[in-house]
Design a protein around this motif. Sequence first.
Motif, short mmCIF file in Angstrom:
data_model
loop_
_atom_site.label_atom_id
_atom_site.label_comp_id
_atom_site.label_asym_id
_atom_site.label_seq_id
_atom_site.Cartn_x
_atom_site.Cartn_y
_atom_site.Cartn_z
N ASP A 1 34.70 52.93 37.67
CA ASP A 1 33.21 52.45 38.07
C ASP A 1 33.33 51.13 38.13
O ASP A 1 32.46 50.48 39.22
CB ASP A 1 32.45 53.10 37.25
N LEU A 2 33.85 50.33 37.32
CA LEU A 2 33.71 48.74 37.26
C LEU A 2 34.36 48.20 38.57
O LEU A 2 33.86 47.33 39.10
CB LEU A 2 34.26 48.30 36.00
N LEU A 3 35.59 48.86 38.96
CA LEU A 3 36.26 48.46 39.89
C LEU A 3 35.74 48.79 41.45
O LEU A 3 35.66 47.75 42.25
CB LEU A 3 37.73 49.18 40.06
N ARG B 1 41.08 43.66 49.93
CA ARG B 1 40.62 42.06 50.30
C ARG B 1 39.52 41.50 48.97
O ARG B 1 39.82 40.30 48.84
CB ARG B 1 39.31 42.49 51.46
N SER B 2 39.17 42.32 48.25
CA SER B 2 38.44 41.93 46.91
C SER B 2 39.39 41.20 46.24
O SER B 2 39.08 40.16 45.42
CB SER B 2 37.98 42.99 45.97
N LEU B 3 40.84 41.41 46.21
CA LEU B 3 41.76 40.94 45.11
C LEU B 3 41.97 39.27 46.03
O LEU B 3 42.29 38.09 45.31
CB LEU B 3 43.20 41.50 44.99
N ASP C 1 36.34 30.97 40.17
CA ASP C 1 35.31 31.44 39.15
C ASP C 1 35.36 33.14 39.03
O ASP C 1 34.73 33.67 38.22
CB ASP C 1 33.77 31.10 39.95
N LYS C 2 36.04 33.75 39.93
CA LYS C 2 36.01 35.17 39.93
C LYS C 2 37.28 35.74 39.21
O LYS C 2 37.53 36.72 38.91
CB LYS C 2 35.86 35.89 41.26
N HIS C 3 38.34 34.69 38.74
CA HIS C 3 39.64 35.00 38.19
C HIS C 3 39.47 35.84 36.95
O HIS C 3 40.03 36.86 36.82
CB HIS C 3 40.33 33.72 38.20
N ALA C 4 38.65 35.27 36.17
CA ALA C 4 38.63 35.80 34.63
C ALA C 4 38.13 37.22 34.82
O ALA C 4 38.55 37.97 33.95
CB ALA C 4 37.89 34.92 33.86
N SER C 5 37.04 37.40 35.25
CA SER C 5 36.36 38.70 35.41
C SER C 5 37.29 39.94 35.92
O SER C 5 37.43 40.89 35.33
CB SER C 5 34.89 38.69 35.89
N TYR C 6 37.76 39.54 37.08
CA TYR C 6 38.65 40.47 37.76
C TYR C 6 39.89 40.81 36.90
O TYR C 6 40.16 41.79 36.71
CB TYR C 6 38.88 40.21 39.35
N GLU C 7 40.37 39.59 36.43
CA GLU C 7 41.83 39.73 35.76
C GLU C 7 41.49 40.61 34.39
O GLU C 7 42.26 41.49 33.95
CB GLU C 7 42.40 38.50 35.59
N LYS C 8 40.37 40.37 33.68
CA LYS C 8 40.22 41.11 32.60
C LYS C 8 40.00 42.60 32.62
O LYS C 8 40.54 43.12 32.10
CB LYS C 8 38.84 40.62 31.94
N LEU C 9 39.39 42.99 34.04
CA LEU C 9 39.16 44.47 34.16
C LEU C 9 40.58 44.92 34.20
O LEU C 9 40.97 46.00 33.95
CB LEU C 9 38.48 44.58 35.40
#
Length: 219
Positions: free
Chosen positions: A123-125, A89-91, A99-107
Amino acid sequence: VLQVSGEPFRSFNEGAPFRGEAYKAEIYREGRNRLACHTWNAQAIGSGEILRKVINAVEINMALPGGGKLRNNLVAWDGRFGDKSKSHRSLLEALQNPDKHASYEKLLFDLYRDQIDPGTAFDLLVEVAGRRYDFLAYLFFLKDWTRFMPIASSFFEKAFELLEVDLKTAHQCSWENFRDFNAVLQQVRSGLRDEGLEDVPLIDAHSFCWMLARLPQPT
């Protein structure tokens, strides 16, 4: 295997074990093909492209050329119990929020391009995806199936009890638990090799435990 199929167990590459478990290797190959993470570049971070590729690698439900279907049952993604039950669901939510694209995609980029330690990435995921153990384990499975396996925590806890392994996996989503889970499967693989099986990849140890957990137990 003999009781269920009438055929003796010889390997995971034939008979009932192959018919029942070989799909996991197909899911891995299809998921990796959809990810195509070797083609990712840093310029894509923030565009939503990486999120879409990872979602596509989770939501595998396709007809096969020779008949039959390949469906990813390693992650609870189909939402049969509502949208909140989707482990990925988070994806989906991040894809709807630029606004969340960059941080999630960078991870995700750092995970699949070996720019981050696996434990730190896990841990970050957890922070962005929640303790969705099946989803997180699947991401790592697609990263490197020689080291990481998918998990259905209640099933494996039952298998480990039968093997007298003191490791709880249900409701234990953490890097430490996932690391220990994969270490146990490595031990199971060594045990299978000791029993004379050759060419035993880690996925066969996974299948062995899955089959063991599904055996009817004496009452």
